[in-house]
Design a protein around this motif. Structure first.
Motif, PDB file in Angstrom:
ATOM      1  N   TYR A   1       5.670 -15.326  -7.741  1.00  0.00           N
ATOM      2  CA  TYR A   1       6.800 -15.787  -6.936  1.00  0.00           C
ATOM      3  C   TYR A   1       6.794 -15.211  -5.514  1.00  0.00           C
ATOM      4  N   HIS A   2       5.702 -14.556  -5.143  1.00  0.00           N
ATOM      5  CA  HIS A   2       5.543 -14.032  -3.783  1.00  0.00           C
ATOM      6  C   HIS A   2       6.759 -13.198  -3.373  1.00  0.00           C
ATOM      7  N   LEU A   3       7.085 -12.236  -4.227  1.00  0.00           N
ATOM      8  CA  LEU A   3       8.270 -11.431  -3.990  1.00  0.00           C
ATOM      9  C   LEU A   3       8.069 -10.401  -2.882  1.00  0.00           C
ATOM     10  N   GLY A   4       6.837 -10.152  -2.528  1.00  0.00           N
ATOM     11  CA  GLY A   4       6.575  -9.197  -1.464  1.00  0.00           C
ATOM     12  C   GLY A   4       6.752  -7.765  -1.943  1.00  0.00           C
ATOM     13  N   GLY A   5       6.983  -6.882  -1.015  1.00  0.00           N
ATOM     14  CA  GLY A   5       7.109  -5.475  -1.354  1.00  0.00           C
ATOM     15  C   GLY A   5       5.779  -4.755  -1.200  1.00  0.00           C
ATOM     16  N   SER A   6       5.833  -3.445  -1.140  1.00  0.00           N
ATOM     17  CA  SER A   6       4.647  -2.620  -0.946  1.00  0.00           C
ATOM     18  C   SER A   6       4.161  -2.051  -2.270  1.00  0.00           C
ATOM     19  N   PHE A   7       2.981  -1.458  -2.225  1.00  0.00           N
ATOM     20  CA  PHE A   7       2.440  -0.827  -3.424  1.00  0.00           C
ATOM     21  C   PHE A   7       3.305   0.353  -3.854  1.00  0.00           C
ATOM     22  N   GLU A   8       3.900   1.050  -2.870  1.00  0.00           N
ATOM     23  CA  GLU A   8       4.770   2.165  -3.211  1.00  0.00           C
ATOM     24  C   GLU A   8       5.988   1.687  -4.015  1.00  0.00           C
ATOM     25  N   ASP A   9       6.542   0.524  -3.642  1.00  0.00           N
ATOM     26  CA  ASP A   9       7.679  -0.026  -4.388  1.00  0.00           C
ATOM     27  C   ASP A   9       7.276  -0.368  -5.820  1.00  0.00           C
TER      28      ASP A   9
ATOM     29  N   ILE B   1       2.389  11.549 -12.518  1.00  0.00           N
ATOM     30  CA  ILE B   1       1.374  11.201 -11.528  1.00  0.00           C
ATOM     31  C   ILE B   1       1.899  10.138 -10.571  1.00  0.00           C
ATOM     32  N   ALA B   2       2.643   9.171 -11.107  1.00  0.00           N
ATOM     33  CA  ALA B   2       3.141   8.069 -10.274  1.00  0.00           C
ATOM     34  C   ALA B   2       4.146   8.552  -9.236  1.00  0.00           C
ATOM     35  N   ILE B   3       5.078   9.434  -9.628  1.00  0.00           N
ATOM     36  CA  ILE B   3       6.083   9.859  -8.650  1.00  0.00           C
ATOM     37  C   ILE B   3       5.464  10.786  -7.606  1.00  0.00           C
ATOM     38  N   ALA B   4       4.431  11.567  -8.000  1.00  0.00           N
ATOM     39  CA  ALA B   4       3.753  12.402  -7.010  1.00  0.00           C
ATOM     40  C   ALA B   4       2.990  11.533  -6.015  1.00  0.00           C
ATOM     41  N   ALA B   5       2.300  10.490  -6.537  1.00  0.00           N
ATOM     42  CA  ALA B   5       1.587   9.578  -5.641  1.00  0.00           C
ATOM     43  C   ALA B   5       2.559   8.818  -4.753  1.00  0.00           C
ATOM     44  N   TRP B   6       3.697   8.390  -5.318  1.00  0.00           N
ATOM     45  CA  TRP B   6       4.714   7.694  -4.523  1.00  0.00           C
ATOM     46  C   TRP B   6       5.243   8.588  -3.410  1.00  0.00           C
ATOM     47  N   ALA B   7       5.508   9.850  -3.741  1.00  0.00           N
ATOM     48  CA  ALA B   7       6.014  10.775  -2.722  1.00  0.00           C
ATOM     49  C   ALA B   7       5.006  10.949  -1.602  1.00  0.00           C
ATOM     50  N   GLY B   8       3.720  11.032  -1.966  1.00  0.00           N
ATOM     51  CA  GLY B   8       2.706  11.194  -0.936  1.00  0.00           C
ATOM     52  C   GLY B   8       2.539   9.970  -0.061  1.00  0.00           C
ATOM     53  N   MET B   9       2.670   8.776  -0.651  1.00  0.00           N
ATOM     54  CA  MET B   9       2.464   7.549   0.122  1.00  0.00           C
ATOM     55  C   MET B   9       3.666   7.170   0.959  1.00  0.00           C
ATOM     56  N   THR B  10       4.848   7.522   0.508  1.00  0.00           N
ATOM     57  CA  THR B  10       6.046   7.101   1.241  1.00  0.00           C
ATOM     58  C   THR B  10       6.498   8.107   2.273  1.00  0.00           C
ATOM     59  N   TYR B  11       5.962   9.314   2.229  1.00  0.00           N
ATOM     60  CA  TYR B  11       6.414  10.321   3.174  1.00  0.00           C
ATOM     61  C   TYR B  11       5.990   9.935   4.585  1.00  0.00           C
ATOM     62  N   PRO B  12       6.831  10.084   5.655  1.00  0.00           N
ATOM     63  CA  PRO B  12       8.155  10.679   5.618  1.00  0.00           C
ATOM     64  C   PRO B  12       9.296   9.692   5.432  1.00  0.00           C
ATOM     65  N   SER B  13       8.980   8.449   5.065  1.00  0.00           N
ATOM     66  CA  SER B  13      10.087   7.527   4.823  1.00  0.00           C
ATOM     67  C   SER B  13      10.816   7.949   3.563  1.00  0.00           C
ATOM     68  N   ALA B  14      12.067   7.615   3.485  1.00  0.00           N
ATOM     69  CA  ALA B  14      12.890   8.131   2.397  1.00  0.00           C
ATOM     70  C   ALA B  14      13.056   7.108   1.291  1.00  0.00           C
ATOM     71  N   TRP B  15      13.558   7.601   0.170  1.00  0.00           N
ATOM     72  CA  TRP B  15      13.780   6.749  -0.995  1.00  0.00           C
ATOM     73  C   TRP B  15      14.816   5.678  -0.641  1.00  0.00           C
ATOM     74  N   LEU B  16      14.527   4.452  -1.068  1.00  0.00           N
ATOM     75  CA  LEU B  16      15.394   3.302  -0.820  1.00  0.00           C
ATOM     76  C   LEU B  16      15.560   3.012   0.668  1.00  0.00           C
ATOM     77  N   GLY B  17      14.630   3.522   1.500  1.00  0.00           N
ATOM     78  CA  GLY B  17      14.628   3.200   2.913  1.00  0.00           C
ATOM     79  C   GLY B  17      15.641   3.949   3.745  1.00  0.00           C
ATOM     80  N   ILE B  18      16.375   4.917   3.170  1.00  0.00           N
ATOM     81  CA  ILE B  18      17.366   5.669   3.937  1.00  0.00           C
ATOM     82  C   ILE B  18      16.648   6.843   4.592  1.00  0.00           C
ATOM     83  N   ARG B  19      16.510   6.799   5.916  1.00  0.00           N
ATOM     84  CA  ARG B  19      15.720   7.808   6.608  1.00  0.00           C
ATOM     85  C   ARG B  19      16.599   8.991   7.016  1.00  0.00           C
ATOM     86  N   THR B  20      17.006   9.751   6.061  1.00  0.00           N
ATOM     87  CA  THR B  20      17.762  10.961   6.351  1.00  0.00           C
ATOM     88  C   THR B  20      17.039  12.133   5.726  1.00  0.00           C
TER      89      THR B  20
END
Length: 436
Positions: free
Chosen positions: A129-137, A164-183
């Protein structure tokens, strides 16, 4: 490594010994804490491993078969096939809980298959369905949906994949924040909040037996992935030049926690926190023996969640160190646990004289090596004695690259350490032979 047959025989005799008043129940509890629960036999472990491997291969094969003719299928067919593996996995897990709830092989196999099926369903539906999103999502969604499988099936592999998944997610998304809230607040808490969701699974396994293989596997995964989240958290510049203290607090807290709760394990495989923490603390202590480290002093830039997490680890390290001192004399574990205090003292000396900080750290590592060596000699533990010699050798090796020390001095130092290494081992082996 403990002989499981002998431990099993000992456990079988304990009820009769308690009933006859030969030993108290307190001694029985201490024996159980010392040796842990009886591990599965090699045959049972092989069944579990083959069950996990079989589930993984079947899941991978299903995905490849779907991918072969994927482009030729209609959207409705794709959707149905996307959910089919997950529905099969859910049915398999339901059957296992109803008919084979005590079978580790079935629980692990079914849980692994469902975990892989969840990931494939998310990916296939998103592609259809071409929902988009990144690999981190995708990775975070998969991890959060797979974690309940670990709890429901009491399965180990889904829990390990989650770490392993949450550690990899943290490494790939840094410094952006969870759910896109950059605080800064969200950046500091995202990984730790996710990690907190998995820790109850570990505690439930520990209640069933502190030295079980499931506990050790989770402990190794935790000890190897948690540093990723910790150092990403401290990437915030609020820590400033005080980083030697924050980092040493993390490694020593890890080591002291492992020493406190798994120090009596029969094998090193059941001491992941202790081993990883010790290696991290020693590596950091050796790095702090170089002068260049102390000439860089960045000032802190504000206060954020990363700083509060670092303070929490420091308090935990000091509390565990104090407990280590209360439970015995100044041991090698207590010496290693003092690293944050020594690093703090060196930090205070560095502005006036970086060489003073370097001299303090060199004396500390030397004293630590001598302390571990002495503990090994006193207890006739060849491994502990060699660990002390290795610490001293590592210190000399670091000074090998120090241009301020002459070649002759470095050469003599290496020779003396080598002779001491050989002599100590010969003496220890001779004592062991006389004891026999």
């Amino acid at each position: 490594m403990q002989d499981r047959r002998h431990v099993a025989w000992l456990y079988s005799q304990l009820p009769e010994l308690v009933r006859d008043g030969v030993i108290p129940q307190e001694s029985v509890d201490r024996l159980h804490r010392r040796f842990g629960e009886i591990e599965q036999s090699g045959r049972s472990r092989a069944v579990v491993l083959f069950g996990i491997l079989g589930a993984a291969l079947i899941g991978g094969g299903v995905i490849l078969l779907l991918a072969h003719n994927w482009d030729d299928l209609s959207r409705a067919t794709r959707t149905a096939l996307s959910f089919a593996p997950m529905l099969v996995g859910q049915g398999l897990c339901g059957w296992t809980l109803a008919r084979r709830p005590d079978s580790v092989a079935w629980r692990e196999g079914a849980g692994t298959f469902l975990t892989l099926a969840v990931g494939s369903s998310i990916a296939l539906v998103a592609q259809t369905y071409h929902l988009g999103g990144s690999f981190e999502d995708f990775l975070l969604s998969w991890a959060l949906l797979a974690l309940p499988v670990a709890y429901l099936m009491r399965a180990t592999l889904p829990a390990l994949l989650y770490l392993i998944a949450i550690a990899a997610w943290a490494g790939m998304t840094y410094p952006s924040a969870w759910l896109g809230i950059r605080t800064a607040f969200t950046r500091g808490l995202s990984y730790w909040g996710l990690l907190a969701l998995a820790l109850p699974w570990w505690f439930l396994q520990i209640r069933e037996g502190r030295y079980r293989s499931q506990v050790a596997l989770f402990g190794w995964s935790l000890a190897l992935t948690m540093p990723v989240g910790y150092f990403l958290t401290l990437e915030e510049r609020a820590i400033g030049g005080f980083w030697p203290v924050w980092h040493s607090a993390f490694w020593t807290a890890l080591f002291l926690a492992g020493k406190k709760w798994w120090g009596d394990a029969a094998s090193s495989g059941h001491r992941p926190l202790q081993i990883v923490g010790a290696l991290g603390a020693l590596g950091l202590a050796l790095a702090l023996t170089f002068e260049d480290v102390w000439r860089i002093r960045e000032s802190a830039q504000g206060i954020n969640t990363g700083l509060f997490i670092a303070i929490a680890w420091l308090l935990a390290s000091l509390a565990l160190w104090g407990d280590s001192l209360r439970r015995g004399a100044l041991s090698s574990a207590s010496l290693l646990g003092a690293l944050p205090l020594i690093a703090g003292a060196a930090y205070g000396l560095a502005p006036a004289s970086p060489w003073a900080a370097v001299a303090l750290m060199n004396l500390y590592v030397f004293g630590l090596g001598v302390g571990v060596l002495s503990a090994g000699v006193r207890s006739h533990a060849l491994g502990t004695m060699n660990a002390g010699m290795m610490i001293l050798s590592a210190l000399i090796f670091c000074r090998f690259f120090d241009s301020d020390i002459g070649f002759v001095a470095r050469g003599v130092g290496f020779i003396l350490i080598g002779v001491g290494f050989l002599a100590a081992n010969l003496v220890m082996l001779r004592k062991r032979g006389e004891a026999k």
